[in-house]
Design a protein around this motif. Sequence first.
Motif, PDB file in Angstrom:
ATOM      1  N   ASP A 289       0.860  -1.189   0.000  1.00  0.00           N
ATOM      2  CA  ASP A 289       0.000   0.000   0.000  1.00  0.00           C
ATOM      3  C   ASP A 289       0.891   1.232   0.000  1.00  0.00           C
ATOM      4  OD1 ASP A 289       0.017   1.375   2.884  1.00  0.00           O
ATOM      5  OD2 ASP A 289       0.177  -0.792   3.136  1.00  0.00           O
ATOM      6  N   ASN A 290       0.390   2.303  -0.616  1.00  0.00           N
ATOM      7  CA  ASN A 290       1.223   3.484  -0.778  1.00  0.00           C
ATOM      8  C   ASN A 290       1.256   4.388   0.451  1.00  0.00           C
ATOM      9  OD1 ASN A 290       1.951   2.625  -3.317  1.00  0.00           O
ATOM     10  ND2 ASN A 290       1.585   4.597  -4.285  1.00  0.00           N
ATOM     11  N   ASP A 291       0.408   4.115   1.444  1.00  0.00           N
ATOM     12  CA  ASP A 291       0.541   4.837   2.712  1.00  0.00           C
ATOM     13  C   ASP A 291       1.860   4.450   3.369  1.00  0.00           C
ATOM     14  OD1 ASP A 291      -1.989   6.094   2.521  1.00  0.00           O
ATOM     15  OD2 ASP A 291      -2.974   4.292   3.284  1.00  0.00           O
ATOM     16  N   ASN A 292       2.094   3.141   3.509  1.00  0.00           N
ATOM     17  CA  ASN A 292       3.340   2.675   4.109  1.00  0.00           C
ATOM     18  C   ASN A 292       4.536   2.980   3.221  1.00  0.00           C
ATOM     19  OD1 ASN A 292       3.065   1.143   6.796  1.00  0.00           O
ATOM     20  ND2 ASN A 292       1.316   0.389   5.649  1.00  0.00           N
ATOM     21  N   LEU A 293       4.345   2.914   1.888  1.00  0.00           N
ATOM     22  CA  LEU A 293       5.434   3.281   0.980  1.00  0.00           C
ATOM     23  C   LEU A 293       5.830   4.742   1.203  1.00  0.00           C
ATOM     24  CD1 LEU A 293       7.290   2.598  -1.429  1.00  0.00           C
ATOM     25  CD2 LEU A 293       5.473   3.436  -2.925  1.00  0.00           C
TER      26      LEU A 293
ATOM     27  N   GLU B 105      -0.543   3.001  10.476  1.00  0.00           N
ATOM     28  CA  GLU B 105       0.722   2.265  10.396  1.00  0.00           C
ATOM     29  C   GLU B 105       1.815   3.147   9.800  1.00  0.00           C
ATOM     30  OE1 GLU B 105      -0.182  -1.096   7.992  1.00  0.00           O
ATOM     31  OE2 GLU B 105      -1.136  -2.227   9.603  1.00  0.00           O
ATOM     32  N   ALA B 106       1.459   3.867   8.739  1.00  0.00           N
ATOM     33  CA  ALA B 106       2.418   4.768   8.097  1.00  0.00           C
ATOM     34  C   ALA B 106       2.839   5.869   9.056  1.00  0.00           C
ATOM     35  CB  ALA B 106       1.799   5.362   6.835  1.00  0.00           C
ATOM     36  N   ALA B 107       1.872   6.406   9.794  1.00  0.00           N
ATOM     37  CA  ALA B 107       2.180   7.449  10.766  1.00  0.00           C
ATOM     38  C   ALA B 107       3.135   6.941  11.838  1.00  0.00           C
ATOM     39  CB  ALA B 107       0.887   7.967  11.396  1.00  0.00           C
ATOM     40  N   GLU B 108       2.951   5.692  12.277  1.00  0.00           N
ATOM     41  CA  GLU B 108       3.846   5.126  13.290  1.00  0.00           C
ATOM     42  C   GLU B 108       5.268   5.009  12.749  1.00  0.00           C
ATOM     43  OE1 GLU B 108       3.980   1.520  16.558  1.00  0.00           O
ATOM     44  OE2 GLU B 108       2.820   1.217  14.722  1.00  0.00           O
ATOM     45  N   LYS B 109       5.390   4.546  11.503  1.00  0.00           N
ATOM     46  CA  LYS B 109       6.719   4.442  10.887  1.00  0.00           C
ATOM     47  C   LYS B 109       7.389   5.810  10.820  1.00  0.00           C
ATOM     48  CE  LYS B 109       6.223   0.391   7.846  1.00  0.00           C
ATOM     49  NZ  LYS B 109       4.949  -0.131   8.316  1.00  0.00           N
TER      50      LYS B 109
END
Length: 371
Positions: free
Chosen positions: A147-151, A218-222
């Motif tokens: 997914d491009n959020d995590n990307l 999840e992306a925000a946590e990263k």
Amino acid sequence: MKIPAWRRAVIKVGSALIAPDGNGCSSKYLLAIARFINECRERGQEIVLVSSGSVAAGRHHFEFEHNNVPVVLKKAMAAVGQTHVMESWQRFFDFPCAQVLMTHDDLRDRERYISIRNTVNTLLEHGIMPIANENDALATDDLKVGDNDNLAAMVATVVDADALFICSDIDGLFDKDPNKNKDATLIPTVEEINQDIYALAGGSASAVGTGGMRTKVEAAEKATTHGIDTYILNGRKGSKFEVLLRNENPGTLFKAKENPLSNKKHWLRHTLIAQGEVLVDSGAVSALRNEGASLLSSGIVDIQGNFDRGDAVLIRSAENMETIAKGICRYSSHELIHIKGQSGSAIAEAYGYSPISEVIHRDDLMLWSKK
């Protein structure tokens, strides 16, 4: 309330904004985003764009049954659609744009990770805006971020961004499902991402999770663990970008950690995928946590999974299966089966060679916080 100042930002724009009706790229929502990018650059701020939409942009070139699109057809859609996505963005700008396609395999390989970093930095130094996307035309399931959020979060850490803006189709994170509760309240600021925050995000198919809210958290946590302020905002409302230009919060701000992880530690924890597990005794747990030690063969109790030298593995307590750390292993699972629980001198006596003393060196290890 003013938002933190930033010098370099990553903006993630999803398929629902790029090709909202499934008939190719549309300027309906992109024009406001492009105006924001132009204004930021005028202010001397740098932008890296992470743009989904290649499959959606190329979909109308193919005949297919809507409920049954083969993977190979999706890859073909992505191949033709990616050129449309780049053309669509470039028409908004007087400055050049550059396409940067990647897979998860590129990000988890340290050399390629650094190569991406150097390329993007060089583009920015020359006033060229990088437009990144997953290489959907070629990537297989085991090589995809998914997914491009995590990307976008991974790209933000690669380029040492100060801010990550995730453009969604919802105003931000709410305290309850806004589609079912009229009294649902937008949460303007999240200080810490914990299980309560994930519970509010729901699953990707839930009402609160419109646009995949869980992947955005999840992306925000990263990103926040790398010291990057992260925002979820409604990309369908052009007024939200005017709010941003006034240095105000347009949605939900996930605040950056005050003591962020180093680039390598962040890469170890959030980018590498563990290929197996190493179970260790209480002595090894104590040495790792309290003494800053490397993991030695003598502390290993058992091996789970199949992995090769150089793969990432989880280190767990054999006593209670608590995750202690993740690290890059210097031995394969097959080799560790033969030397686990033995000291270096015992291994040398039994097998006639002196092994590398550290199974996982401290520099290649990321500790988990103690529960």
